[in-house]
Scaffold this motif. Sequence first.
Motif, short mmCIF file in Angstrom:
data_model
loop_
_atom_site.label_atom_id
_atom_site.label_comp_id
_atom_site.label_asym_id
_atom_site.label_seq_id
_atom_site.Cartn_x
_atom_site.Cartn_y
_atom_site.Cartn_z
N LYS A 141 67.66 14.06 72.70
CA LYS A 141 68.15 15.43 72.69
C LYS A 141 67.05 16.44 72.39
O LYS A 141 67.11 17.60 72.79
CB LYS A 141 69.28 15.56 71.67
N LYS A 142 66.01 15.98 71.67
CA LYS A 142 64.89 16.87 71.37
C LYS A 142 64.16 17.28 72.65
O LYS A 142 63.60 18.36 72.74
CB LYS A 142 63.92 16.17 70.42
N VAL A 143 64.16 16.38 73.62
CA VAL A 143 63.49 16.64 74.90
C VAL A 143 64.45 17.27 75.89
O VAL A 143 64.09 18.19 76.64
CB VAL A 143 62.93 15.32 75.50
N ASN A 144 65.69 16.78 75.90
CA ASN A 144 66.70 17.27 76.83
C ASN A 144 67.98 17.62 76.06
O ASN A 144 68.73 16.73 75.69
CB ASN A 144 67.00 16.21 77.90
N PRO A 145 68.25 18.89 75.83
CA PRO A 145 69.42 19.28 75.03
C PRO A 145 70.76 18.95 75.69
O PRO A 145 71.80 19.03 75.05
CB PRO A 145 69.25 20.80 74.87
N TYR A 146 70.72 18.59 76.97
CA TYR A 146 71.96 18.29 77.70
C TYR A 146 72.23 16.79 77.79
O TYR A 146 73.14 16.38 78.50
CB TYR A 146 71.90 18.88 79.11
N VAL A 147 71.45 15.99 77.11
CA VAL A 147 71.51 14.54 77.29
C VAL A 147 72.88 13.96 76.93
O VAL A 147 73.37 13.05 77.61
CB VAL A 147 70.38 13.83 76.51
N GLU A 148 73.51 14.48 75.88
CA GLU A 148 74.82 13.94 75.48
C GLU A 148 75.88 14.17 76.55
O GLU A 148 76.63 13.25 76.91
CB GLU A 148 75.25 14.57 74.15
N ASN B 46 75.31 14.69 79.68
CA ASN B 46 74.94 13.92 80.87
C ASN B 46 75.39 12.47 80.76
O ASN B 46 75.84 11.86 81.73
CB ASN B 46 73.43 13.99 81.11
N ILE B 47 75.23 11.89 79.55
CA ILE B 47 75.68 10.51 79.35
C ILE B 47 77.19 10.44 79.54
O ILE B 47 77.71 9.54 80.21
CB ILE B 47 75.30 10.01 77.93
N PHE B 48 77.91 11.38 78.95
CA PHE B 48 79.37 11.40 79.05
C PHE B 48 79.82 11.51 80.51
O PHE B 48 80.72 10.79 80.96
CB PHE B 48 79.91 12.58 78.24
N LYS B 49 79.19 12.42 81.25
CA LYS B 49 79.60 12.66 82.64
C LYS B 49 79.13 11.56 83.60
O LYS B 49 79.65 11.44 84.72
CB LYS B 49 79.05 14.01 83.11
#
Length: 403
Positions: A362-369, A371-374
């Motif tokens: 998340k430090k690198v990509n704030p949308y990672v959570e 994205n994993i969910f979707k």
Amino acid sequence: MNELLLTIEDFKRNLFEYKEKYILLDLRDGEQYMYGHIPNAINCRADILNMALDNIQSGDIDKVLSNVKLEKNKKIIIYSDSNKDSLILGKKLYELGYDVKVIKDGYVSWILYKMEQEVKDDESDKNAEVELSIRKKFHKKIFSKFAKAIKTYELLKPNDKVMVCISGGKDSMLMAKLFQELKRHDRFPFELEFVVMDPGYNNANRNVIEKNAKLLDIPIKIFETPIFDTVVDIEKSPCYLCARMRRGYLYSYAQKLGCNKIALGHHYDDVIETILMGMLYGAQIQTMMPKLHSTNFEGLELIRPLYLVREEDIIKWREYNELYFLQCACKFTDETSSLMGNSLKESSSKRKEVKNLIKELKKVNPYVEGNIFKSVENVNLSTIIAYKTNGHKYSFLDSYDEK
């Protein structure tokens, strides 16, 4: 070693305010410490302290204990989940010449003490404050997402009778309050049963659950099972067996109550962690579903209404309302020593690894959570080597030449 024990009442009455006179060590792991700890406590894991004490003769103790300096002119007070680790380390410290005390019954004794003080000191209606926070401060972050999950995944239908399963932790207790709030909206008729399954909790942990239910005006039904006693001698995968037995007992009790649905308190973070755990440790792509039909109990369905609620918002709700819940009431983690590795903590350590991995990503990509969910909503079967459905495995080669 009982002479080393110190009750939480004596600690609070005689020592707590004089923090310059003592060093308070929380021997649990970092996640448990962050979940909740006694004020002024320093986190020092039991296995690390044990290693430091074993190296004290070589003069390496300060290298091992990077965040705490043991001083013989101060009282050393220690606590953990149980008396076992604390007394073992308390005895070592005593034999090395330290003035040491062990808080009897560990952190749970502090929870019970604070809850009793809450009842004595707070004349306002605690439950009313908690319910108001759900309607106001946490309406958007928690209640709206709870309602959205129910609507999006069709978790509730008119005339459902739902057994709300309460473990005693923050998630299930919040879920119970959200269901009560939803019931007040009276959009369509449905019934609720609030149930605690006691698999063999120790008296202190059960006491915490009962006191919280009373404080929050949740009318719980408690039924007892012999699960902990049944799996006590299982060395390999006791957690897996325990989980399966729990599910079976819950389904059976739901049928007894005439319920057609069982609600569990898994949240958004549980979902994305499960997706990654499946990929990294199970070599499979799967998710924790928002609802499932039972394969062994006809007519019963499992639902997860917190599916879209973030854990950080649940924690903020708990802290805002100054509530004290159990993190884990497992009898085996209470009774199993943390001074050496054990298989009981393997699955939880894997989940911690994944949780930390997501935090770093998340430090690198704030949308990672998100994205994993979707990712499990956007599966394109034409780009998958193979997949399974209804027990049958299909390969891309099965229809490759037909294109």
